[in-house]
Every structure is written in C-alpha cells, then in structure tokens.
Design a protein around this motif. Sequence first.
Motif, PDB file in Angstrom:
ATOM      1  N   GLU B  99       0.846  -1.192   0.000  1.00  0.00           N
ATOM      2  CA  GLU B  99       0.000   0.000   0.000  1.00  0.00           C
ATOM      3  C   GLU B  99       0.879   1.240   0.000  1.00  0.00           C
ATOM      4  OE1 GLU B  99      -4.127   0.892   2.085  1.00  0.00           O
ATOM      5  OE2 GLU B  99      -2.876  -0.437   3.293  1.00  0.00           O
ATOM      6  N   GLY B 100       0.516   2.213  -0.799  1.00  0.00           N
ATOM      7  CA  GLY B 100       1.281   3.454  -0.819  1.00  0.00           C
ATOM      8  C   GLY B 100       1.803   3.764  -2.206  1.00  0.00           C
ATOM      9  N   LEU B 101       2.697   4.724  -2.280  1.00  0.00           N
ATOM     10  CA  LEU B 101       3.266   5.166  -3.553  1.00  0.00           C
ATOM     11  C   LEU B 101       4.196   4.093  -4.101  1.00  0.00           C
ATOM     12  CD1 LEU B 101       3.836   7.679  -5.497  1.00  0.00           C
ATOM     13  CD2 LEU B 101       5.744   8.154  -3.972  1.00  0.00           C
ATOM     14  N   PRO B 102       3.986   3.686  -5.356  1.00  0.00           N
ATOM     15  CA  PRO B 102       4.897   2.664  -5.896  1.00  0.00           C
ATOM     16  C   PRO B 102       6.274   3.264  -6.179  1.00  0.00           C
ATOM     17  CG  PRO B 102       3.241   3.283  -7.534  1.00  0.00           C
ATOM     18  CD  PRO B 102       2.950   4.093  -6.311  1.00  0.00           C
ATOM     19  N   TYR B 103       7.142   3.195  -5.222  1.00  0.00           N
ATOM     20  CA  TYR B 103       8.492   3.752  -5.364  1.00  0.00           C
ATOM     21  C   TYR B 103       9.448   2.835  -4.619  1.00  0.00           C
ATOM     22  CZ  TYR B 103      12.543   6.493  -3.951  1.00  0.00           C
ATOM     23  OH  TYR B 103      13.813   6.912  -3.688  1.00  0.00           O
ATOM     24  N   LYS B 104      10.460   2.393  -5.336  1.00  0.00           N
ATOM     25  CA  LYS B 104      11.421   1.489  -4.707  1.00  0.00           C
ATOM     26  C   LYS B 104      12.748   2.212  -4.568  1.00  0.00           C
ATOM     27  CE  LYS B 104      12.489  -3.477  -5.007  1.00  0.00           C
ATOM     28  NZ  LYS B 104      13.115  -3.539  -3.774  1.00  0.00           N
ATOM     29  N   TYR B 105      13.266   2.264  -3.363  1.00  0.00           N
ATOM     30  CA  TYR B 105      14.550   2.909  -3.130  1.00  0.00           C
ATOM     31  C   TYR B 105      15.673   2.029  -3.670  1.00  0.00           C
ATOM     32  CZ  TYR B 105      18.736   4.428  -0.718  1.00  0.00           C
ATOM     33  OH  TYR B 105      20.016   4.836  -0.446  1.00  0.00           O
ATOM     34  N   GLU B 106      16.514   2.613  -4.518  1.00  0.00           N
ATOM     35  CA  GLU B 106      17.669   1.884  -5.037  1.00  0.00           C
ATOM     36  C   GLU B 106      18.921   2.454  -4.378  1.00  0.00           C
ATOM     37  OE1 GLU B 106      17.829  -0.420  -7.590  1.00  0.00           O
ATOM     38  OE2 GLU B 106      15.784  -0.365  -8.403  1.00  0.00           O
ATOM     39  N   PRO B 107      19.587   1.670  -3.549  1.00  0.00           N
ATOM     40  CA  PRO B 107      20.815   2.210  -2.956  1.00  0.00           C
ATOM     41  C   PRO B 107      21.845   2.460  -4.045  1.00  0.00           C
ATOM     42  CG  PRO B 107      20.540  -0.111  -2.388  1.00  0.00           C
ATOM     43  CD  PRO B 107      19.315   0.296  -3.154  1.00  0.00           C
ATOM     44  N   PRO B 108      22.620   3.551  -3.936  1.00  0.00           N
ATOM     45  CA  PRO B 108      23.594   3.862  -4.990  1.00  0.00           C
ATOM     46  C   PRO B 108      24.673   2.783  -5.089  1.00  0.00           C
ATOM     47  CG  PRO B 108      23.689   5.484  -3.203  1.00  0.00           C
ATOM     48  CD  PRO B 108      22.618   4.523  -2.852  1.00  0.00           C
ATOM     49  N   HIS B 109      25.171   2.598  -6.305  1.00  0.00           N
ATOM     50  CA  HIS B 109      26.316   1.704  -6.497  1.00  0.00           C
ATOM     51  C   HIS B 109      27.583   2.509  -6.238  1.00  0.00           C
ATOM     52  CE1 HIS B 109      29.293  -0.846  -8.415  1.00  0.00           C
ATOM     53  NE2 HIS B 109      29.646   0.195  -9.140  1.00  0.00           N
TER      54      HIS B 109
END
Lengths: 396, 245
Positions: B99-109
């Motif tokens: 539930e919520g905003l479809p946003y996935k955090y991508e940690p930086p490489h």
Amino acid sequence: MEVVGTGTDAVAYALMLADIDVTSAYPIRPYGGVMQTVARLIADGYLKAEYIVAAHEHDQFEIVKHASAVGARTFVGSSGVGWLLAIEAIVAISTDRYPVVALIGNRALDDPPGAYGVEHNDALMVRDVGWLLVWVDTAQEALDTTLIAYRVAEDPRVMLPVGISMDGAFLTHSEHVFKIPPKSKVQKFLPPYDLGNRKLHPSNVISVAPQVNEDWVTEIRKQMDEAMKNARKVIEEAYRDFAKIFGRDYGNPFVEPYMVEDADVVMVGMGTVSKPIKEAVRRLRAKGERVGFLRIRWFRPFPTDDIIRYLSGVKVVAVVDRDYSFGSPFDGGAVFTEIRSALYEAEHRPLMMNFIGGLGGREITYNDAINMFNMALDAARKGRVEQRVIWYGVRE
Amino acid sequence: MVSKRNPDELLKFIPARDSPPYTLVVVYGERSIGDFWTFPDDGTVERVLGAIAKVMPSILTLDDVKRYLESLDKPSERVNRALEAYQSLVKLREVRPGEGLPYKYEPPHLPGWKDMMIGGAIPGLKPNQRNPYFTGGTAKHYRPVINFDKCIKCSLCWEYCPDSVFDVTPDGYFNPALAYCKGCGVCAEVCPVPDTIIMVDEMEFEDGYGKFIDEYRAWKENREAYRKWFESLLPKAQVISVRKR
C-alpha cells in the motif's frame, strides 16, 4: 660541466635542469641555501619560474599543492620544525596525489631550540602518510636524485610526492665537486609533467579533494597504497634509464651495499654517516675483520626485499639511527625497528644492535664507527647481544 | 507523522513497503523540519511524545512524558501540547504491504578503488547531465512550477540550482527535472520576474515519484491548458519573499 658547490646548490641546479614552474620559499636553515641558489638562477636568467615567498611553511606547501594541481612542476622544502608546521598541507599533497618534490634539510626538532644540526626525525614524521622518502649522501647524488624524484613522482603509476632528505650542515652546507649534465639529456630522461584528466583547468571540469564520508576514505587510501607499491618498480626503471642516459650507474637504487658480500657484521645507516663508517670498514678490512656497510637510500617505499637479501645470514646487524622513536619496540630508533621488522621474514635472522648516535648534529667520526664495529664484532664472537640499544657517546 | 491531512490522503505520498504491515500514526499539526542545525521550538516534539505515549505506552508512558517536560522551561505549555496530542490529535491507520506510492529505493552503487579517479577527484557534469543517484526521493516538500509564458530566459534558476535540476531546452528555456529537485526554492528566490517560478506544496500533485510531469513539454503541447493549470496553482504557491509577492 663540473662545478664546486654545496648539497643545496646541487639540488638548485637540478631544478634548473628539470625546468620547474613554481617554487615557494620560506627561510629556515639548513634547507635555506637551496632557495637562495634558485633565486640567483632565476635572477641571472638561467631558470624561468614563479618564485613565491610564503608567509610561513603552511602557506609554502599549500602554494605548491595548488600549483601542482593546475599542472605546474613544483619544488618546495624546509627543515625541522618548519617542515612540521606545514604538516597539514604536507599530508594533503600526498592524499590529493600531487607529485611535489621537496627538500628536507634534516634538522633536529625543537625543543631544545636552536639545534640546527642533523637529526632524521623531521622527515620520518611523514613516513606513514604517502610521501616517498629518499636520503642522499653526496652533492652529485642530490642532483641526480632530484631529477629521478620528478620522474618517479610524476609517473602516472605513482603520482605521489617525494621528500629528499639531506643531512643538515654535513651535506647542505659542505662543498663538493659535482657534474651538471646537459639539459638535452635531462629532457630525454624527464618527460613533461602531465596530470592527464586530473589537471584543474576550465576546459577540464573536475572537483578535487571533495569532502567525503566513510564510504570513500578506504578506497582513496587503497589507491595510495597501490601507488606506493608501484613506486618500487618505477624507481628501478628510473635508475636504469638514468644510467643509460647519463652514464652514472647507482647499481641497486634502494640501498648502497659496501663490502657486505662475506661480512659477519654489517652496519646500516642513512645519509652522510656513510663516510666515517666506510672509512672504518676499510680500516677493519685491512686488519682482516669481515665487516660491511649498507646505506639505505629509499626509506619509503621501504626496500624490504633488498634488506632481506643483504642481511639474511649476517651474524650481527648494527643499525645507526640519527633519530629516535620514544617508546618503540625495544626502545630503539625508527630505522632499527623497520629493519628488524623486515628481517622477521629472513631465512637466517641475524642478531641485531642499535646505535643511537649523532643526534642534533653531533659528529660521528670514523673512530666512533670503529668502536661501534668492535662492539658488534664482540657480539658476533659471543653469539649474543648483551645490550641491544646503545646511546652512543651519551654523557653519563 | 505530523500533518493536518488524514492518513488515507498521506498514503498516496508514502512509498509502499513489501513487508511487514505497519501502523501509520498521524499527529495533527503543522509539519515542522528540524535537524542538527535547526530546532523550531513549535510544539512538534511535545506532540510527538504525547502521541507515542498514546500509541505505545510500553515505550513511554504519559507520566514519563510529563516528568520529562516538567523538567524543561515553559513546562505547562509543553505538557498541554503533549496532552492535546494524547487525548485527541492522533489518528491511526494500518498499512498493508504494497500500500502506498509505488516507489522502490535503489541504494547507490559505490565504485571500487580501481574505478575511481585517483585522489578521489570527481569528473564534472556537463549541462543537462546529473548524477543519477542524487534524486530527491520522496523527500521534497515543494516543487517549482514554471510559467514559461513569462520567462525571460535569464538563466539564473539554471545557474543557482544546487542540484543542476534544470535542463536547457532547444529554444532556451529552463525545464526542471523534478525527480532531482529537493524543493529548496532557490530558483524561485532568484527568478527576477514575479510569479514565474512558484513553489507549490508537493501534495498538490499526484503525478508521483519517477513519473513526474514534464512541465516544458506540457506547456509546448497545450499552452492554454498549461496556463490555466498554472493559474489554479498560483494561489497555493508558497510565499518565497516579501520583495516579490
């Protein structure tokens, strides 16, 4: 061309040949002679370079750091406490990877103040921060090593600063005959300074020395580690080319072995202490004693393999330290401790002695060297060392 | 969360999580930003403490909160705020996974030491280039909305933006890449033409992270519609400086 001049004169002539672009000066003895000679060379039209008189040593080293970042070949130098006043800039020069070449006219650290004589603790203060450190023995070696220093420092595989250590008074101020090679040979030996994609210039937009967190420090240090390791190979190449182009072959670039082949006792030291010790070696050899001497030129990178090669199997190794490391393992000098550490890997570990001597510029004569050899020979005969660290000549 | 909105409304702006379910606690009040350098003594801390006492008394009881606040200056004012939150200002909402905003955090490489420039030097970015890891995530409070009809192409927004958010368009306008904007408002502050860059509460928009509206393209496609949209936002714009508004 053969000339007579001091050790610092020889360095100044090398700067003329290397065609440096920027130097920054602040007076302190015994390094100061070099800035006087450079000023004269500029005034007389032999060298075209920016000569910047700094407000103090910290400025002095910051100036060359920034000049080096924009692509200028730089020279700087100091002595004793002056060198240490600049320590923040000195460390930034190596961690930012600028190939500055500096002369350290070795001098005892204050206090007690006003001891202008040689002691190596000033240069040794930076042994762990990514500076290449080399000790020279004669004016000729000073000139040659300055040219070699630029070649090694500016090699893309290295890009680290070089500190050339020269014993205060004994070499900075004593006159020698030395040869000045023609500039055409120097140009063959020393390519122009090229920072490549790291040159700070409006046409090459980069940020240098960024503020970073712990995500980056380990990697930046690891790069330096690799550069320092690369330096061993680059130094070897530089000496090989130097011999080819100038016809002067220093043999092993890292250490100078003197009659060590069959020696039972080998003395080890850095800088001008070689003179009395070599004389003592000759006299003792004449009497049939198997003694030798190993002079360390490059202290960083440390010549681990050469130390093991020359000293493994020797009965007694006696290190003369013109420095002291208070509270170090076995309470000895810095050179002693490093050599002892390297020899842990030797197939036949020698017995080890350490003479703390010549501090603050006190002279070590050949008689002193003979006394030291006799103590070491005694230990060799007995097969054990009774006193590991000896403060040679200290008044009781 | 401290907000005047209700949990369902807020959830449209909160990134979805895979697991486990959690409880969204909303304490009624003006949002407030505090960090190492700024501490607005506006009652937020007291309200949050009161809310914690209400929702999780196992961590902090109301007595604990009172005892602590009474040890500070202005104790009765502080305790009243905590009590207010405790008694009436807390709303709860169970949030299910996804539930919520479809946003996935991508940690930086992070590059290895062999891939970095030596000495930690960093290559500069060319115009219209940005570090892909320096997006604003879901953190910004306001976004710039540009009135291209009034823009005089002076480039100040482009020059001042600390995150190089503005792309230069072929006809010389400056189009914000909103994913990279942190909502600081410097562009609106330096813009010399009144009501040309306005800062609008992020919660007025539901275009969502990763599919932000392209303002310049929207303007190009239908200027009249864009103008109407801009005018509808104008009354909601933040007051950036007294000088201009």
